[in-house]
Design a protein around this motif. Structure first.
Motif: not given
Length: 120
Positions: A49-62, A64-70, A76-82
């Motif tokens: 999964a990936a997310i752009n600098w502002s958080g407005s665009r994301t990418y997910f591998a097929d 994990v789609k529907g199961r993972f959230t980025i 807080k200078n922090t990235l998350y993966l649920q």
């Protein structure tokens, strides 16, 4: 150069959830596209999964789609993966990474990785 430190890995049963975090060392974190990659035993590292600098665009591998959230919190200078509905095939070392194009996903900065183990 920015440094990345992952946390939140562990062992969970199939169907369970985990939340990974990645703390960046500098406020320049908000300048970077960031994301999560994983490497399972005997397999090549892959983009999850990936997310752009502002958080407005994301990418997910097929896979994990529907199961993972980025998501990211630039204050807080922090990235998350649920990660929800985890499967045994999600077992891997998960790496936080930065500085890449969302369309290309070849990072120049990597964290040290955190192990996720999903048992059946």
């Amino acid at each position: 150069q920015i440094q990345l430190v992952e946390s939140g890995g562990g062992s969970v049963q199939a169907g369970g959830s985990l939340r990974l975090s990645c703390a960046a060392s500098e406020n320049t974190f908000s300048d970077y596209n960031v994301g999560w990659f994983r490497q399972a035993p005997g397999k090549e590292r892959e983009s999850v999964a990936a997310i752009n600098w502002s958080g407005s665009r994301t990418y997910f591998a097929d896979s994990v789609k529907g199961r993972f959230t980025i998501s990211r919190d630039n204050t807080k200078n922090t990235l998350y993966l649920q990660m929800n509905s985890l499967k045994p095939e999600d077992t891997a070392v998960y790496y936080c990474a930065a500085d890449f194009l969302l369309s290309d996903r070849r990072p120049t900065v990597w964290g040290q990785g955190t192990l996720v183990t999903v048992s059946s």
